[in-house]
Design an enzyme around this catalytic site. Structure first.
Site: not given
Length: 238
Positions: A60-63
């Site tokens: 998912g979102c790499f953050w």
């Protein structure tokens, strides 16, 4: 009408004024990070060899994924970026179309004497993301948010395949694991403004609702692996 997930992400980067509105009327509040799933360590794991190894994974979102692994002891660096596609399409706006083959990924450099590849996968499946969501993760949808592992060698591929089979057999998740094991074609670091995003922007609603709970879960489920002070890309470069 709910805004497309990638537009929510773009809105986050557009400015603090528009951010709360985009989150409230997009997907953010309704999809806070899920509870961790407590799972056993992998039966098959790599033997420690050398002082440095690299793992590339997507969830998912790499953050949030980057933020989790930056708090893991033994991790020397965790860089947000793109994997699965070609070099000439490895830019955020292009990847966000969902047709490049890339997944938002994190490249983890770690000391296998302190944390094994198998332990990293245990954290990945338990707290970093939900491995049962197909081509999405929380509020974000599209193949660029898929759950995927990019083994760097045959041993990592063996550990990954064995662990997925082990977890599916144990039926610890409410649905089958959809994590793909894909050939490693290259890793391309994301733009500078994506690096260390969780640490630098702890009050962003997206981070608050979707990602900070993952770090808290890491500290609770893996207290021996958790470190309070993250290793940051910016600090590594300096």
């Amino acid at each position: 009408m709910a805004l497309p997930a990638r537009n929510v992400r773009r809105g986050l980067l557009a400015g603090l004024v528009a951010l709360p509105i985009l989150i409230l009327f997009g997907h953010g509040l309704g999809h806070a990070a899920e509870d961790a799933v407590v799972i056993p360590a992998p039966i098959v794991d790599e033997a420690a060899s050398g002082t440095s190894e690299v793992a590339v994974l997507a969830g998912g979102c790499f953050w949030g994924v980057q933020g989790v692994f930056q708090h893991v002891k033994g991790v020397k660096n965790a860089v947000s970026g793109y994997a699965g596609g070609a070099a000439d399409t490895a830019q955020y706006e292009t990847v966000s179309r969902g047709d490049t083959g890339h997944a938002e990924s994190v490249q983890i450099t770690f000391d296998p004497r302190e944390v094994s590849y198998g332990r990293l996968l245990q954290i990945y499946f338990s707290v970093a993301h939900n491995p049962t969501e197909l081509n999405r993760q929380g509020p974000d949808t599209g193949t660029q948010y898929r759950s995927a592992l990019f083994p760097m060698n045959a041993e990592q591929a063996k550990v990954a395949a064995s662990y997925i089979a082990q977890l599916d057999k144990a039926k610890l998740f409410p649905a089958p694991i959809v994590t793909r094991i894909e050939p490693f074609k290259g890793f391309y670091p994301a733009e500078a403004y994506h690096q260390d995003f969780l640490t630098l922007n702890p009050s962003y609603p997206y981070i608050v609702y979707n990602d900070l709970p993952k770090v808290e879960n890491l500290s609770q489920v893996f207290p021996n692996e958790y470190r309070k002070d993250p290793v940051l890309v910016g600090a590594t470069k300096s």
